[in-house]
Design a protein around this motif. Sequence first.
Motif, short mmCIF file in Angstrom:
data_model
loop_
_atom_site.label_atom_id
_atom_site.label_comp_id
_atom_site.label_asym_id
_atom_site.label_seq_id
_atom_site.Cartn_x
_atom_site.Cartn_y
_atom_site.Cartn_z
N VAL A 93 -6.25 -47.49 4.74
CA VAL A 93 -7.39 -47.54 3.82
C VAL A 93 -8.69 -47.27 4.59
CG1 VAL A 93 -8.75 -49.01 2.27
CG2 VAL A 93 -6.26 -49.11 2.20
N ARG A 94 -8.83 -47.90 5.76
CA ARG A 94 -10.04 -47.71 6.57
C ARG A 94 -10.21 -46.25 6.99
NH1 ARG A 94 -12.54 -51.65 9.59
NH2 ARG A 94 -10.64 -52.92 9.56
N ALA A 95 -9.10 -45.52 7.13
CA ALA A 95 -9.15 -44.13 7.58
C ALA A 95 -9.38 -43.14 6.43
CB ALA A 95 -7.86 -43.78 8.31
N THR A 96 -9.65 -43.63 5.23
CA THR A 96 -9.90 -42.74 4.09
C THR A 96 -11.07 -41.80 4.40
OG1 THR A 96 -9.15 -44.47 2.56
CG2 THR A 96 -10.43 -42.64 1.63
N PRO A 97 -10.89 -40.49 4.28
CA PRO A 97 -12.00 -39.56 4.54
C PRO A 97 -13.17 -39.80 3.58
CG PRO A 97 -9.89 -38.40 4.46
CD PRO A 97 -9.63 -39.78 3.97
N PRO A 98 -14.40 -39.64 4.05
CA PRO A 98 -15.57 -39.91 3.19
C PRO A 98 -15.56 -39.13 1.89
CG PRO A 98 -16.24 -39.64 5.48
CD PRO A 98 -14.79 -39.28 5.42
N GLU A 99 -15.12 -37.84 1.94
CA GLU A 99 -15.14 -37.05 0.72
C GLU A 99 -14.15 -37.58 -0.31
OE1 GLU A 99 -12.58 -34.97 3.87
OE2 GLU A 99 -14.55 -35.96 3.73
N ARG A 100 -12.99 -38.07 0.15
CA ARG A 100 -12.04 -38.66 -0.78
C ARG A 100 -12.57 -39.99 -1.31
NH1 ARG A 100 -5.75 -40.70 0.31
NH2 ARG A 100 -5.46 -41.53 -1.80
N LEU A 101 -13.16 -40.78 -0.46
CA LEU A 101 -13.74 -42.05 -0.88
C LEU A 101 -14.76 -41.82 -1.99
CD1 LEU A 101 -14.13 -45.11 -0.45
CD2 LEU A 101 -15.80 -44.55 1.34
N ARG A 102 -15.67 -40.86 -1.77
CA ARG A 102 -16.70 -40.59 -2.78
C ARG A 102 -16.09 -40.11 -4.09
NH1 ARG A 102 -19.53 -38.47 1.85
NH2 ARG A 102 -18.64 -36.40 1.42
N LEU A 122 -20.36 -47.53 -1.43
CA LEU A 122 -19.08 -46.85 -1.29
C LEU A 122 -19.16 -45.42 -1.81
CD1 LEU A 122 -16.65 -49.71 -2.37
CD2 LEU A 122 -16.72 -48.61 -0.12
N ARG A 123 -19.95 -45.20 -2.84
CA ARG A 123 -20.12 -43.85 -3.39
C ARG A 123 -20.71 -42.89 -2.35
NH1 ARG A 123 -19.62 -43.88 -9.04
NH2 ARG A 123 -19.89 -45.93 -10.01
N GLU A 124 -21.43 -43.44 -1.40
CA GLU A 124 -22.03 -42.61 -0.35
C GLU A 124 -21.04 -42.27 0.75
OE1 GLU A 124 -25.40 -44.77 0.94
OE2 GLU A 124 -26.43 -44.71 -1.02
N GLY A 125 -19.86 -42.92 0.73
CA GLY A 125 -18.81 -42.59 1.69
C GLY A 125 -19.04 -43.12 3.09
N ALA A 127 -18.95 -45.54 6.50
CA ALA A 127 -17.91 -46.31 7.19
C ALA A 127 -18.12 -47.81 7.05
CB ALA A 127 -17.88 -45.92 8.66
N GLU A 128 -19.37 -48.25 7.06
CA GLU A 128 -19.64 -49.69 7.00
C GLU A 128 -19.25 -50.30 5.66
OE1 GLU A 128 -23.34 -52.84 7.56
OE2 GLU A 128 -23.53 -50.79 8.30
N PRO A 129 -19.61 -49.68 4.51
CA PRO A 129 -19.16 -50.24 3.24
C PRO A 129 -17.63 -50.25 3.11
CG PRO A 129 -20.96 -48.70 2.90
CD PRO A 129 -20.55 -48.56 4.33
N LEU A 130 -16.98 -49.21 3.66
CA LEU A 130 -15.52 -49.17 3.60
C LEU A 130 -14.92 -50.28 4.45
CD1 LEU A 130 -12.96 -47.81 2.59
CD2 LEU A 130 -13.14 -46.18 4.48
N ALA A 131 -15.51 -50.55 5.60
CA ALA A 131 -15.03 -51.63 6.46
C ALA A 131 -15.16 -52.98 5.76
CB ALA A 131 -15.80 -51.64 7.77
N ARG A 132 -16.24 -53.14 5.00
CA ARG A 132 -16.42 -54.39 4.25
C ARG A 132 -15.36 -54.52 3.16
NH1 ARG A 132 -21.55 -56.09 0.40
NH2 ARG A 132 -20.72 -58.14 -0.19
#
Length: 328
Positions: A93-102, A122-125, A127-132
């Motif tokens: 989950v942490r390794a999700t690419p920013p473009e996919r996350l967005r 998270l919409r901005e993709g 790393a820190e919000p994803l880590a949270r």
Amino acid sequence: MLRIHVSGWDLSRVRMASGPDALWETILSFHRLRDRRASAVFGKWRTETRPRLSGEVRLLSAVVPQRGYFPDFLTPSQESAEPLGPDAGMEAVRATPPERLRAEIALLGDPGARHAARLDPLREGGAEPLARLVAALRDYHRAAVEPYWPHIRSAVEADRAIRGRALLDGGTDELLASLPPVIRWRAPVLEADYPVDRDLHLDGRGLLLQPSYFCRGTPVVLRDPLLPPVLVYPVAHRAAPAFADPGPSLGRLLGQTRSTVLRAIGDGCTTSELARRAGVSLASASQHACVLREAGLVHTLRHGSSVQHTLTPLGGSLLRGGAPVAVS
């Protein structure tokens, strides 16, 4: 209605997950936490779990709505039948690419003012919000899923034993036909009750069947048709509360561990499967099975280098009264 189109090549590539998937159980349990139905199965679990939750559960509420779509990246897909453990799953989950996350967060639509502040980072993709989010997932998993993992694993192993027998008796056709009643095999289409009308074409990729303790009612598939196809479906549950100890009478008669071992044998299993289901060591599983066999409760048949344990009529009579029921 969900329609999964299965070609002859796909049929040869249908496979069973080798155990419960930590991330699927985590996300689906979060649905059950907010669902007041099926209290006979999940009521005790909800009561025990809620006091252990942290404030970060509000972030999960924003990302996993009570109904409808939740992002595919929360349940990492893979080709292998070996499910990811919690640590590997969290790292995926942490390794999700920013473009996919967005892109996947955007599919949640308008979250409303209550959740917007949590989803916007998270919409901005970043790393820190994803880590949270990963930290919130990990905390929730430790509170709601990890303490009950032996029970979850035992239920999934029992389901795998049923599907395995169907596969041995009639091949993949019989395996697909043996799935829960909400799923119907009408070759070459696997149909299932589903909240929306959808067609999924496997296109030669095969299908991973993933039994799940916390899946309830209808099965679940990933939204993105390009991801490795997986069908997550509910296992059967017993009428008694899901995480209650074995019945007091049986526990007093055999001892809690041995009564758990007897229940874990269920529809039959090998010694290694018994150890996983009961949450004991391989040596302990073998010892308990030996005692139960000498008492006439278990029959053991050796096949090559492994043994298969099944209940005798006497052993089955001790467990009678807790037949699997559908959870609606």
